[in-house]
Design a protein around this motif. Sequence first.
Motif, PDB file in Angstrom:
ATOM      1  N   ARG A  82     -14.041   7.145  10.908  1.00 14.98           N
ATOM      2  CA  ARG A  82     -12.652   7.552  11.127  1.00 14.98           C
ATOM      3  C   ARG A  82     -12.404   8.947  10.558  1.00 14.98           C
ATOM      4  O   ARG A  82     -11.718   9.766  11.170  1.00 14.98           O
ATOM      5  CB  ARG A  82     -11.694   6.544  10.500  1.00 14.98           C
ATOM      6  N   SER A 131      -5.149   9.254   7.964  1.00 14.14           N
ATOM      7  CA  SER A 131      -4.269   8.646   6.968  1.00 14.14           C
ATOM      8  C   SER A 131      -4.071   7.155   7.174  1.00 14.14           C
ATOM      9  O   SER A 131      -3.670   6.447   6.249  1.00 14.14           O
ATOM     10  CB  SER A 131      -2.904   9.353   6.974  1.00 14.14           C
ATOM     11  N   LEU A 132      -4.343   6.649   8.388  1.00 15.32           N
ATOM     12  CA  LEU A 132      -4.175   5.216   8.651  1.00 15.32           C
ATOM     13  C   LEU A 132      -5.352   4.379   8.168  1.00 15.32           C
ATOM     14  O   LEU A 132      -5.290   3.150   8.187  1.00 15.32           O
ATOM     15  CB  LEU A 132      -3.962   4.976  10.152  1.00 15.32           C
ATOM     16  N   GLU A 133      -6.420   5.031   7.744  1.00 14.03           N
ATOM     17  CA  GLU A 133      -7.587   4.294   7.267  1.00 14.03           C
ATOM     18  C   GLU A 133      -7.300   3.676   5.904  1.00 14.03           C
ATOM     19  O   GLU A 133      -6.794   4.333   4.998  1.00 14.03           O
ATOM     20  CB  GLU A 133      -8.808   5.203   7.158  1.00 14.03           C
ATOM     21  N   ARG A 134      -7.635   2.413   5.753  1.00 13.68           N
ATOM     22  CA  ARG A 134      -7.472   1.730   4.470  1.00 13.68           C
ATOM     23  C   ARG A 134      -8.659   2.087   3.588  1.00 13.68           C
ATOM     24  O   ARG A 134      -9.814   1.967   3.989  1.00 13.68           O
ATOM     25  CB  ARG A 134      -7.395   0.215   4.645  1.00 13.68           C
ATOM     26  N   THR A 169      -0.330   4.361  -0.121  1.00 14.42           N
ATOM     27  CA  THR A 169      -1.139   5.521   0.214  1.00 14.42           C
ATOM     28  C   THR A 169      -0.351   6.557   0.990  1.00 14.42           C
ATOM     29  O   THR A 169      -0.574   7.776   0.851  1.00 14.42           O
ATOM     30  CB  THR A 169      -2.377   5.092   1.023  1.00 14.42           C
ATOM     31  N   TRP A 170       0.609   6.106   1.798  1.00 12.73           N
ATOM     32  CA  TRP A 170       1.388   7.036   2.615  1.00 12.73           C
ATOM     33  C   TRP A 170       2.137   8.047   1.749  1.00 12.73           C
ATOM     34  O   TRP A 170       2.399   9.178   2.187  1.00 12.73           O
ATOM     35  CB  TRP A 170       2.376   6.279   3.502  1.00 12.73           C
ATOM     36  N   ILE A 186      -3.099  11.939  11.303  1.00 13.82           N
ATOM     37  CA  ILE A 186      -2.532  10.589  11.310  1.00 13.82           C
ATOM     38  C   ILE A 186      -3.650   9.561  11.386  1.00 13.82           C
ATOM     39  O   ILE A 186      -3.622   8.530  10.691  1.00 13.82           O
ATOM     40  CB  ILE A 186      -1.552  10.425  12.490  1.00 13.82           C
ATOM     41  N   TRP A 187      -4.654   9.823  12.204  1.00  9.43           N
ATOM     42  CA  TRP A 187      -5.797   8.916  12.338  1.00  9.43           C
ATOM     43  C   TRP A 187      -6.512   8.746  10.994  1.00  9.43           C
ATOM     44  O   TRP A 187      -6.888   7.631  10.607  1.00  9.43           O
ATOM     45  CB  TRP A 187      -6.750   9.450  13.395  1.00  9.43           C
ATOM     46  N   TYR A 189      -0.327  10.885   1.122  1.00  8.46           N
ATOM     47  CA  TYR A 189      -0.522  11.688   2.322  1.00  8.46           C
ATOM     48  C   TYR A 189       0.711  12.552   2.601  1.00  8.46           C
ATOM     49  O   TYR A 189       0.584  13.697   3.058  1.00  8.46           O
ATOM     50  CB  TYR A 189      -0.838  10.799   3.529  1.00  8.46           C
ATOM     51  N   ASN A 213       0.835  -1.190   0.000  1.00 10.70           N
ATOM     52  CA  ASN A 213       0.000   0.000   0.000  1.00 10.70           C
ATOM     53  C   ASN A 213       0.879   1.252   0.000  1.00 10.70           C
ATOM     54  O   ASN A 213       1.661   1.481   0.915  1.00 10.70           O
ATOM     55  CB  ASN A 213      -0.890  -0.013   1.250  1.00 10.70           C
TER      56      ASN A 213
END
Length: 306
Positions: free
Chosen positions: A124, A291-294, A4-5, A288-289, A8, A2
């Motif tokens: 989230r 961005s951690l969502e899939r 995604t980071w 951060i909360w 972000y 993944n």
Amino acid sequence: MNKTWIYYTGLLMAGVSWGVNFGVSKMALDTFDPVLFAFLRFGMAVPFFFLLLKTTEGSIGVPWKTALQFALIGLVGVTGLEIAVLYSIKYTTLANASLLNVAPWPVFASLFAPLVTGEKLTSRLLTGGGASMAGVCLVILGGGSGLSFSSEHLIGDLLAFGISIVGALYNVVCMPLMMRFSAVRVSAWTSLFGALFMFPFTLGAWGKVDWSGLNAVHYSAVGYNVLICTVAALAVWNGSMYKVGAARANFFRYVVPAAAMMTGYLFFSESVSVWQIAGTLCMAAGLIWISLERTEGSQPARSVLS
């Protein structure tokens, strides 16, 4: 794996560059008229956008009907918003303008996105967004300039609040275009039309600048605005926003006032309060909360981040 980071991180870096730009612009606006400085930013960025577009994609054109769409988006999202921001600051306090402009923007983007792009509002996103909003309010209010909702500030307050609505809608309506075109192509054409529509507002300002007296600081400020704050940041922001969705991406706008606060502290000896530090930490935790969502993958656009 993944990635995604990466997107972000792109949103974060774009937000930081825009926050730092408050300090850069503060130095430059002692010499340049605000609207002229905004025109130089977008107008000088246009050749770089189209050069990058030609180099990476081999063409620069769009269908004429799409060009009309870009013209409307550039008029509203670049010319209109840039000038509105300047006048909102003029007719209200800096605290009012910052809070009413920045804080509601991601909320409206979250409301508009499901209607335009079909994005889902998750628990989230709502909790992380709420924490981020609380954090950015602490950053802005903790500066000590204070809010004042008196009648003399009404025009500026309404203008600042309207910016958050129109700006959010501007971001969301760009999403369908980025399903057809790359982030660079969207940024290039919207900047082109935005600069063209902005030019008439600068006609009285060119003669007021002592062009022969410009020094390295002025050239560096213009260069930063053009290359970093506009060409790089817009392309990265648009490409990243397409990947993660307009609703999630726009909460990263809360990075801007925090970065501006740190710029003021580091380069202008401005004080930073405990409330501002607490707000920054709260905002960071919320982002951060989020961005951690899939999230479910989407069809990739032809962006610089693909």
